[in-house]
Design a protein around this motif. Structure first.
Motif, PDB file in Angstrom:
ATOM      1  N   LEU A  47       4.623  -1.369   8.635  1.00  0.00           N
ATOM      2  CA  LEU A  47       5.771  -0.990   6.688  1.00  0.00           C
ATOM      3  C   LEU A  47       6.708  -1.596   7.463  1.00  0.00           C
ATOM      4  N   ASN A  48       6.906  -2.737   5.710  1.00  0.00           N
ATOM      5  CA  ASN A  48       8.508  -3.128   6.256  1.00  0.00           C
ATOM      6  C   ASN A  48       8.928  -1.434   5.880  1.00  0.00           C
ATOM      7  N   THR A  49      10.279  -1.797   6.485  1.00  0.00           N
ATOM      8  CA  THR A  49      10.913   0.355   6.131  1.00  0.00           C
ATOM      9  C   THR A  49      11.394   0.147   5.040  1.00  0.00           C
TER      10      THR A  49
ATOM     11  N   TYR B 204      12.844   9.794  -3.917  1.00  0.00           N
ATOM     12  CA  TYR B 204      13.923   8.946  -3.924  1.00  0.00           C
ATOM     13  C   TYR B 204      13.817   7.940  -2.538  1.00  0.00           C
ATOM     14  N   ALA B 205      12.548   8.347  -2.190  1.00  0.00           N
ATOM     15  CA  ALA B 205      11.633   7.297  -1.413  1.00  0.00           C
ATOM     16  C   ALA B 205      11.642   5.096  -2.052  1.00  0.00           C
TER      17      ALA B 205
ATOM     18  N   GLN C 134       0.860  -1.415   0.019  1.00  0.00           N
ATOM     19  CA  GLN C 134      -0.054   0.508  -0.382  1.00  0.00           C
ATOM     20  C   GLN C 134       1.160   0.998   0.012  1.00  0.00           C
ATOM     21  N   SER C 135       0.466   2.773  -0.240  1.00  0.00           N
ATOM     22  CA  SER C 135       0.999   3.489  -0.688  1.00  0.00           C
ATOM     23  C   SER C 135       1.094   3.999   1.390  1.00  0.00           C
ATOM     24  N   ALA C 136       2.333   4.020   2.007  1.00  0.00           N
ATOM     25  CA  ALA C 136       2.958   4.526   3.125  1.00  0.00           C
ATOM     26  C   ALA C 136       2.215   6.258   3.288  1.00  0.00           C
TER      27      ALA C 136
ATOM     28  N   GLY D 138      19.987   7.454   0.474  1.00  0.00           N
ATOM     29  CA  GLY D 138      20.817   7.716   0.026  1.00  0.00           C
ATOM     30  C   GLY D 138      21.968   9.232  -1.428  1.00  0.00           C
ATOM     31  N   ILE D 139      20.758  10.081  -1.192  1.00  0.00           N
ATOM     32  CA  ILE D 139      21.141  11.026  -1.680  1.00  0.00           C
ATOM     33  C   ILE D 139      22.734  11.745  -0.902  1.00  0.00           C
TER      34      ILE D 139
END
Length: 388
Positions: free
Chosen positions: A181-183, A155-156, A130-132, A270-271
């Protein structure tokens, strides 16, 4: 001779009759792809082709670099009710590489694949990918309506597997949500592949908890989408994420503003890690991302809509014990939309996406970072095509 022809036709008639009867019988017995007893379910099911097609013209540092036609977005969506208290939604992106996440065992091209259980008229349980619910207005848009996202959403991992519970108060104006949720979609090793993580211990419980509040104020003219999230990325390495989304609508004018603040003990996006990669082997730590996103829409005529999006992001990381600003990015997206049909949600658009990357003096001196700007002029079509 005629006599023999008459005899031949008379003898052939029974054969033709039998053949015709068999053909008609075959037609009557032919079964449709969807069994008849299940066809009634289709009245509660929608099939949508979420589409954005464009002719893109690209620029870099003020120089024209090329043009081409592109399917910027194509996401197949199927959603509907399968029971009085159970509904589903599935959406898959065909313009993204099909790569199965080794943590959630699902392709990253799949945005949504979940079931919704109506526990009561006001309470719903959502299970699956699902959308976080980060909050904010930017992520609420159908992706085909966003020519380019600001950095954090870009980036997420915004679509994650887990469970969510939402409850709307009886006034219908306030909804509170809680998600586990999973991270991320990938395992720790894959997420930080290429970096030295020997000094880090992956979390045995890589989960994120997302809390949200969505409200309607002042007779619905003002809407809010606020959230706080905590991610357990690694041992003693958590992430705190705040989003404040606001929307004001009056007649033909709409104004939206999102503020996002992400404090990451270990760089999830990661930026920052990409900038310091030339001087460090480990991923960046103690990273901060501070974002602003503003979008204004004004419908000057029933068929013409003017849009302007302004956005910025500031990236910080702790280097040699001090918090340093690494880069500030800017975005400007003026757009004109034209709706040729009154009874079809299809729009023609012309938009320009201007991005600027302003590296700090610290990044320029320590990591040899160089400022740059990019541009993309797009002419195309945006349409969530309801085909069923």
């Amino acid at each position: 001779m005629k006599k023999y022809i008459v005899y031949f036709v008379v003898m052939l008639l029974p054969v033709l009759a039998i053949a015709q009867n068999q053909e008609n019988k075959s037609d009557l017995e032919y079964e449709s792809i969807i069994p008849t007893k299940k066809q009634s379910l289709l009245k509660d099911v929608d099939v949508i082709f979420n589409t954005r097609l464009a002719f893109d013209n690209r620029f870099a540092d003020g120089e024209y670099t090329g043009s081409n036609f592109s399917a910027n977005q194509f996401r197949l969506e199927v959603k509907g009710k399968i029971h009085e208290k159970v509904s589903f939604r599935f959406r898959d992106r065909y313009t993204r590489e099909h790569r199965v996440g080794d943590l959630d065992n699902m392709s990253r091209s799949t945005d949504l694949a979940y079931l919704v259980f109506a526990l009561s008229p006001q309470t719903k349980l959502t299970v699956g990918k699902q959308s976080a619910d980060w909050g904010g207005m930017e992520l609420d848009f159908n992706p085909i309506d966003i020519l380019e996202y600001n950095d954090l959403i870009e980036y997420a991992d915004n679509y994650l597997i887990g469970a969510g519970l939402s409850h709307t108060l009886k006034d219908g104006k306030n909804t509170f949500g809680l998600q586990a949720l999973n991270t991320r979609t990938k395992s720790f090793d894959v997420q930080y592949e290429g970096y030295d993580t020997s000094g880090l211990t992956p979390s045995k419980l890589p989960l994120a908890v997302v809390t949200s509040w969505r409200g309607k104020l002042f007779n619905g003219k003002v809407e809010t989408a606020y959230s706080y999230s905590f991610f357990n990325e690694a041992e003693d390495k958590g992430m705190n994420y705040f989003v404040l989304g606001n929307k004001f609508k009056s007649n033909n004018f709409t104004l939206m503003y999102d503020f996002q603040y992400s404090m990451e003990a270990l760089d999830n996006k990661g930026i920052a890690s990409e900038i310091i990669a030339t001087g460090f082997q480990a991923p960046a730590e103690d990273v901060k991302y501070i974002e602003h996103w503003l979008r204004a829409e004004y419908q000057i005529q029933p068929k013409i809509n003017l849009l302007l999006t302004v956005m910025t992001n500031n990236t910080y990381a702790k280097i040699d014990g001090d918090s340093e600003r690494l880069v500030t990015t800017f975005g400007l997206i003026p757009t004109v939309q034209y709706f040729p049909f009154d009874d079809l949600n299809l729009k023609l658009y012309v938009g320009y996406v201007a991005r600027k990357y302003d590296y700090s003096g610290f990044s320029e001196n320590k990591f040899s970072s160089i400022d740059k700007d990019t541009g993309r002029l797009s002419v195309g079509i945006i349409a969530p095509l309801l085909v069923l």
